[in-house]
Design a protein around this motif. Sequence first.
Motif, PDB file in Angstrom:
ATOM      1  N   PHE A  33       0.665  -1.181  -0.027  1.00 43.35           N
ATOM      2  CA  PHE A  33       0.047   0.025   0.022  1.00 43.35           C
ATOM      3  C   PHE A  33       0.966   1.246  -0.035  1.00 43.35           C
ATOM      4  O   PHE A  33       1.947   1.274   0.681  1.00 43.35           O
ATOM      5  CB  PHE A  33      -0.857  -0.076   1.227  1.00 43.35           C
ATOM      6  N   ILE A  34       0.451   2.296  -0.561  1.00 42.71           N
ATOM      7  CA  ILE A  34       1.210   3.594  -0.979  1.00 42.71           C
ATOM      8  C   ILE A  34       0.161   4.665  -0.738  1.00 42.71           C
ATOM      9  O   ILE A  34      -0.834   4.573  -0.986  1.00 42.71           O
ATOM     10  CB  ILE A  34       1.794   3.561  -2.105  1.00 42.71           C
ATOM     11  N   TRP A  35       0.651   5.466   0.148  1.00 44.28           N
ATOM     12  CA  TRP A  35      -0.023   6.909   0.197  1.00 44.28           C
ATOM     13  C   TRP A  35       0.731   8.044  -0.916  1.00 44.28           C
ATOM     14  O   TRP A  35       1.961   8.065  -0.916  1.00 44.28           O
ATOM     15  CB  TRP A  35       0.145   7.635   1.482  1.00 44.28           C
ATOM     16  N   TYR A  36       0.002   8.673  -1.727  1.00 43.08           N
ATOM     17  CA  TYR A  36       0.550   9.800  -2.553  1.00 43.08           C
ATOM     18  C   TYR A  36      -0.343  10.822  -2.317  1.00 43.08           C
ATOM     19  O   TYR A  36      -1.313  11.007  -1.697  1.00 43.08           O
ATOM     20  CB  TYR A  36       0.032   9.504  -4.129  1.00 43.08           C
ATOM     21  N   LYS A  37       0.571  11.944  -2.579  1.00 43.08           N
ATOM     22  CA  LYS A  37      -0.063  13.298  -2.347  1.00 43.08           C
ATOM     23  C   LYS A  37      -0.021  13.978  -3.801  1.00 43.08           C
ATOM     24  O   LYS A  37       0.962  13.985  -4.664  1.00 43.08           O
ATOM     25  CB  LYS A  37       0.883  14.234  -1.463  1.00 43.08           C
ATOM     26  N   GLN A  38      -1.330  14.598  -3.937  1.00 45.73           N
ATOM     27  CA  GLN A  38      -1.329  15.407  -5.513  1.00 45.73           C
ATOM     28  C   GLN A  38      -1.671  16.744  -5.174  1.00 45.73           C
ATOM     29  O   GLN A  38      -2.689  17.095  -4.792  1.00 45.73           O
ATOM     30  CB  GLN A  38      -2.508  14.729  -6.288  1.00 45.73           C
ATOM     31  N   GLU A  39      -0.563  17.812  -5.593  1.00 49.99           N
ATOM     32  CA  GLU A  39      -1.042  19.321  -5.547  1.00 49.99           C
ATOM     33  C   GLU A  39      -1.641  19.510  -6.902  1.00 49.99           C
ATOM     34  O   GLU A  39      -1.510  18.778  -7.753  1.00 49.99           O
ATOM     35  CB  GLU A  39       0.258  19.876  -5.270  1.00 49.99           C
ATOM     36  N   SER A  40      -2.364  20.449  -6.798  1.00 54.65           N
ATOM     37  CA  SER A  40      -3.119  21.160  -7.977  1.00 54.65           C
ATOM     38  C   SER A  40      -2.044  21.148  -9.377  1.00 54.65           C
ATOM     39  O   SER A  40      -1.173  21.843  -9.241  1.00 54.65           O
ATOM     40  CB  SER A  40      -3.650  22.328  -7.739  1.00 54.65           C
ATOM     41  N   ILE A  47       4.611   9.466  -0.956  1.00 49.53           N
ATOM     42  CA  ILE A  47       4.643   9.979   0.604  1.00 49.53           C
ATOM     43  C   ILE A  47       5.276   8.497   1.403  1.00 49.53           C
ATOM     44  O   ILE A  47       6.228   8.809   2.104  1.00 49.53           O
ATOM     45  CB  ILE A  47       3.458  10.381   1.298  1.00 49.53           C
ATOM     46  N   ILE A  48       4.633   7.614   1.508  1.00 56.05           N
ATOM     47  CA  ILE A  48       5.014   6.823   2.328  1.00 56.05           C
ATOM     48  C   ILE A  48       4.452   5.258   1.798  1.00 56.05           C
ATOM     49  O   ILE A  48       3.275   5.330   1.328  1.00 56.05           O
ATOM     50  CB  ILE A  48       4.882   6.970   3.889  1.00 56.05           C
ATOM     51  N   ASP A  49       5.220   4.102   2.040  1.00 56.98           N
ATOM     52  CA  ASP A  49       4.370   3.085   1.901  1.00 56.98           C
ATOM     53  C   ASP A  49       4.373   1.905   2.922  1.00 56.98           C
ATOM     54  O   ASP A  49       5.149   2.235   3.952  1.00 56.98           O
ATOM     55  CB  ASP A  49       5.015   2.265   0.671  1.00 56.98           C
ATOM     56  N   ILE A  50       3.764   0.981   2.874  1.00 57.12           N
ATOM     57  CA  ILE A  50       3.816  -0.378   3.856  1.00 57.12           C
ATOM     58  C   ILE A  50       3.343  -1.389   3.266  1.00 57.12           C
ATOM     59  O   ILE A  50       2.556  -1.625   2.396  1.00 57.12           O
ATOM     60  CB  ILE A  50       2.833   0.250   5.180  1.00 57.12           C
ATOM     61  N   ARG A  51       4.093  -2.451   3.896  1.00 61.53           N
ATOM     62  CA  ARG A  51       3.737  -4.115   3.337  1.00 61.53           C
ATOM     63  C   ARG A  51       2.511  -4.466   4.298  1.00 61.53           C
ATOM     64  O   ARG A  51       2.610  -4.166   5.583  1.00 61.53           O
ATOM     65  CB  ARG A  51       5.164  -4.960   3.271  1.00 61.53           C
ATOM     66  N   SER A  52       2.038  -5.523   3.903  1.00 59.14           N
ATOM     67  CA  SER A  52       0.868  -6.011   4.754  1.00 59.14           C
ATOM     68  C   SER A  52       1.431  -6.908   5.829  1.00 59.14           C
ATOM     69  O   SER A  52       0.664  -7.146   6.696  1.00 59.14           O
ATOM     70  CB  SER A  52       0.013  -7.232   3.730  1.00 59.14           C
ATOM     71  N   ASN A  53       2.771  -7.161   5.995  1.00 61.93           N
ATOM     72  CA  ASN A  53       3.091  -7.715   7.157  1.00 61.93           C
ATOM     73  C   ASN A  53       3.680  -6.842   8.214  1.00 61.93           C
ATOM     74  O   ASN A  53       4.220  -7.260   9.133  1.00 61.93           O
ATOM     75  CB  ASN A  53       4.308  -8.674   6.608  1.00 61.93           C
ATOM     76  N   MET A  54       3.341  -5.700   7.895  1.00 64.45           N
ATOM     77  CA  MET A  54       3.643  -4.572   9.079  1.00 64.45           C
ATOM     78  C   MET A  54       2.182  -4.019   9.371  1.00 64.45           C
ATOM     79  O   MET A  54       1.221  -3.899   8.627  1.00 64.45           O
ATOM     80  CB  MET A  54       4.416  -3.463   8.310  1.00 64.45           C
ATOM     81  N   ASP A  55       2.014  -3.339  10.472  1.00 58.97           N
ATOM     82  CA  ASP A  55       0.934  -2.803  10.996  1.00 58.97           C
ATOM     83  C   ASP A  55       1.141  -1.280  10.992  1.00 58.97           C
ATOM     84  O   ASP A  55       0.159  -0.250  10.982  1.00 58.97           O
ATOM     85  CB  ASP A  55       0.259  -3.303  12.093  1.00 58.97           C
ATOM     86  N   LYS A  56       2.490  -0.930  10.988  1.00 61.69           N
ATOM     87  CA  LYS A  56       2.823   0.668  11.264  1.00 61.69           C
ATOM     88  C   LYS A  56       3.803   0.821  10.778  1.00 61.69           C
ATOM     89  O   LYS A  56       4.791   0.139  10.783  1.00 61.69           O
ATOM     90  CB  LYS A  56       2.606   0.996  12.795  1.00 61.69           C
ATOM     91  N   ARG A  57       4.055   2.148  10.008  1.00 64.20           N
ATOM     92  CA  ARG A  57       5.357   2.565   9.404  1.00 64.20           C
ATOM     93  C   ARG A  57       5.307   4.199   9.574  1.00 64.20           C
ATOM     94  O   ARG A  57       4.505   4.854   9.315  1.00 64.20           O
ATOM     95  CB  ARG A  57       5.477   2.064   8.041  1.00 64.20           C
ATOM     96  N   GLN A  58       6.744   4.593   9.916  1.00 67.51           N
ATOM     97  CA  GLN A  58       6.870   6.070  10.203  1.00 67.51           C
ATOM     98  C   GLN A  58       7.831   6.856   9.259  1.00 67.51           C
ATOM     99  O   GLN A  58       8.649   6.106   8.905  1.00 67.51           O
ATOM    100  CB  GLN A  58       7.265   6.143  11.786  1.00 67.51           C
ATOM    101  N   GLY A  59       7.499   7.818   8.828  1.00 66.23           N
ATOM    102  CA  GLY A  59       8.353   8.530   7.985  1.00 66.23           C
ATOM    103  C   GLY A  59       8.482   9.940   8.840  1.00 66.23           C
ATOM    104  O   GLY A  59       8.316   9.950   9.896  1.00 66.23           O
ATOM    105  N   GLN A  60       9.153  10.749   7.864  1.00 64.27           N
ATOM    106  CA  GLN A  60       9.223  12.028   8.695  1.00 64.27           C
ATOM    107  C   GLN A  60       7.867  12.772   8.482  1.00 64.27           C
ATOM    108  O   GLN A  60       7.244  13.388   7.732  1.00 64.27           O
ATOM    109  CB  GLN A  60      10.068  12.906   7.669  1.00 64.27           C
ATOM    110  N   ARG A  61       7.344  13.292   9.855  1.00 68.39           N
ATOM    111  CA  ARG A  61       6.081  13.812  10.101  1.00 68.39           C
ATOM    112  C   ARG A  61       4.844  12.786   9.693  1.00 68.39           C
ATOM    113  O   ARG A  61       3.894  13.338   9.734  1.00 68.39           O
ATOM    114  CB  ARG A  61       6.130  15.085   9.626  1.00 68.39           C
ATOM    115  N   VAL A  62       5.136  11.638   9.145  1.00 68.34           N
ATOM    116  CA  VAL A  62       3.893  10.913   8.484  1.00 68.34           C
ATOM    117  C   VAL A  62       4.104   9.604   9.091  1.00 68.34           C
ATOM    118  O   VAL A  62       5.246   9.018   9.486  1.00 68.34           O
ATOM    119  CB  VAL A  62       3.787  10.884   7.122  1.00 68.34           C
TER     120      VAL A  62
END
Lengths: 114, 116
Positions: A33-40, A47-62
């Motif tokens: 799974f991935i989160w993307y940010k789209q500006e106008s 932004i950040i991704d995570i695999r299904s064998n994890m339940d939490k992942r941290q980045g910078q401020r996210v």
Amino acid sequence: GESVGLHLPTLSVQEGDNSIINCAYSNSASDYFIWYKQESGKGPQFIIDIRSNMDKRQGQRVTVLLNKTVKHLSLQIAATQPGDSAVYFCAERAHGGATNKLIFGTGTLLAVQP
Amino acid sequence: EPEVTQTPSHQVTQMGQEVILRCVPISNHLYFYWYRQILGQKVEFLVSFYNNEISEKSEIFDDQFSVERPDGSNFTLKIRSTKLEDSAMYFCASSQLNLAGGNEQFFGPGTRLTVL
């Protein structure tokens, strides 16, 4: 089924507050799974991704949280800034490892009030 | 920082005309993609391309669509006979490896296609 349309869910937050953006994904077999940010006027930005064998992942401020039981993904943004204002999409890799295809969610508009 | 580039930024065409959208992926990437986004809707996968052939395509990617990597740097999407419903933002993306290798897809800024 999927709902599409011209009106995005909107989250309005005050500058400095924490934001939580939620996403329900469709396929219990999805493993990435991935989160993307789209500006106008721009393309989606990773932004950040995570695999299904994890339940939490941290980045910078996210932070991304994954709850496979209810097929729910969330993105937490700490100390939200005006530059965080954008549409946020979650995306999943369909059907597990045999594909590169990403399936995007509807998107949430994050509006940061100064 | 390397980035995916796309030209033109905006293409206006008449229904039935052919269009070619161009992309320059990141230079050491091996996998290339096209997605589209109809105004106000989700980003939708069209096609992925690896080793000079299509590796996967969606039901949207019918016989009117084709992709090509004509040289070592460009990746193109051709729509042979455009329809009104092809109006959308078209995004090119590339990745160094496939998702099994954990590499994200980097997106270009998009080409807005308007079919009149």
